[in-house]
Design a protein around this motif. Sequence first.
Motif, PDB file in Angstrom:
ATOM      1  N   ARG A 195     -11.023   0.499   2.513  1.00  0.00           N
ATOM      2  CA  ARG A 195     -10.530  -0.744   3.114  1.00  0.00           C
ATOM      3  C   ARG A 195      -9.794  -0.434   4.419  1.00  0.00           C
ATOM      4  NH1 ARG A 195      -6.098  -4.922   0.529  1.00  0.00           N
ATOM      5  NH2 ARG A 195      -4.716  -3.160   0.938  1.00  0.00           N
ATOM      6  N   THR A 200      -3.682   8.081   8.116  1.00  0.00           N
ATOM      7  CA  THR A 200      -3.022   7.863   9.406  1.00  0.00           C
ATOM      8  C   THR A 200      -3.650   8.677  10.530  1.00  0.00           C
ATOM      9  OG1 THR A 200      -1.358   9.524   8.844  1.00  0.00           O
ATOM     10  CG2 THR A 200      -0.826   7.218   8.377  1.00  0.00           C
ATOM     11  N   THR A 231       1.969   4.709   1.114  1.00  0.00           N
ATOM     12  CA  THR A 231       1.658   5.399   2.367  1.00  0.00           C
ATOM     13  C   THR A 231       0.720   6.578   2.138  1.00  0.00           C
ATOM     14  OG1 THR A 231       3.683   6.703   2.189  1.00  0.00           O
ATOM     15  CG2 THR A 231       3.778   4.687   3.517  1.00  0.00           C
ATOM     16  N   GLU A 252      -7.781   3.036   4.769  1.00  0.00           N
ATOM     17  CA  GLU A 252      -7.249   3.486   3.479  1.00  0.00           C
ATOM     18  C   GLU A 252      -8.265   4.425   2.842  1.00  0.00           C
ATOM     19  OE1 GLU A 252      -5.329   0.573   0.842  1.00  0.00           O
ATOM     20  OE2 GLU A 252      -5.771  -0.896   2.404  1.00  0.00           O
ATOM     21  N   ARG A 253      -7.797   5.219   1.899  1.00  0.00           N
ATOM     22  CA  ARG A 253      -8.677   6.183   1.219  1.00  0.00           C
ATOM     23  C   ARG A 253      -9.830   5.493   0.482  1.00  0.00           C
ATOM     24  NH1 ARG A 253      -6.492  10.940   2.047  1.00  0.00           N
ATOM     25  NH2 ARG A 253      -4.238  11.177   2.103  1.00  0.00           N
ATOM     26  N   ASP A 254      -9.602   4.272  -0.004  1.00  0.00           N
ATOM     27  CA  ASP A 254     -10.646   3.557  -0.749  1.00  0.00           C
ATOM     28  C   ASP A 254     -11.662   2.867   0.157  1.00  0.00           C
ATOM     29  OD1 ASP A 254      -9.263   1.362   0.233  1.00  0.00           O
ATOM     30  OD2 ASP A 254      -8.729   0.557  -1.733  1.00  0.00           O
ATOM     31  N   ILE A 290       0.849  -1.187   0.000  1.00  0.00           N
ATOM     32  CA  ILE A 290       0.000   0.000   0.000  1.00  0.00           C
ATOM     33  C   ILE A 290       0.880   1.231   0.000  1.00  0.00           C
ATOM     34  CG2 ILE A 290      -1.811   1.245   1.248  1.00  0.00           C
ATOM     35  CD1 ILE A 290      -1.290  -2.163   2.382  1.00  0.00           C
ATOM     36  N   SER A 314      -1.917   6.559   0.493  1.00  0.00           N
ATOM     37  CA  SER A 314      -3.318   6.133   0.469  1.00  0.00           C
ATOM     38  C   SER A 314      -3.839   5.764   1.863  1.00  0.00           C
ATOM     39  CB  SER A 314      -3.499   4.952  -0.482  1.00  0.00           C
ATOM     40  OG  SER A 314      -2.904   3.800   0.057  1.00  0.00           O
ATOM     41  N   LEU A 315      -2.991   5.919   2.890  1.00  0.00           N
ATOM     42  CA  LEU A 315      -3.411   5.612   4.255  1.00  0.00           C
ATOM     43  C   LEU A 315      -3.893   6.872   4.974  1.00  0.00           C
ATOM     44  CD1 LEU A 315      -0.471   3.248   5.228  1.00  0.00           C
ATOM     45  CD2 LEU A 315      -2.818   2.584   4.707  1.00  0.00           C
TER      46      LEU A 315
END
Length: 176
Positions: free
Chosen positions: A153, A93, A88, A149-151, A86, A90-91
């Motif tokens: 998940r 945090t 980073t 995650e941005r998507d 992944i 797209s996370l």
Amino acid sequence: MSNVRKFDVTPPDLRIPALIFIAVLLTLTGVLAMGWHQLVGSSALWVVIAAALIAPALILITVFRRKVMLDGETLKIVAGLNRTSIPTSSLLTNQARIVDLDTSTEYRLGIKSFGTSMPGYHAGHFRQIGGNKVFALVTDKRRVLVLPERDGRLLMLSLEKPQALLDALQRSAHTQ
């Protein structure tokens, strides 16, 4: 050359996986012993021998193959037979949490899509009851890092020092 940081995964309680391993090994050995006379000389003998070797090996691989690494701007997770990478970026945090899955009902794992699930060990792809996708490497339910995650998940990771990974990810996000 990239800078790879490894984060220790909390080791699972191996009593249940050991019992499963022994049960599979004994079952396959029993099948082989009971059917030996009928199998000698046939190609089915090789299939049973292959299963007797491969099934226990897969159990060992699933339980002992677990890694979490931050390789530059990519989080890499190896969970048994599954793996994911992944970026980073797209996370989310800032929305990450360290939770106890026994008390945080909104983060409980649901149905296994593809992976391994046994008492004390969950690795691979899951869907929560609400339909959210999850990639999990959960070996200790009491301290799980939940990374959205941005998507949509979720990543769920049992780490020895979950805050260390979260800090590293947040530093990575600030340098991008």
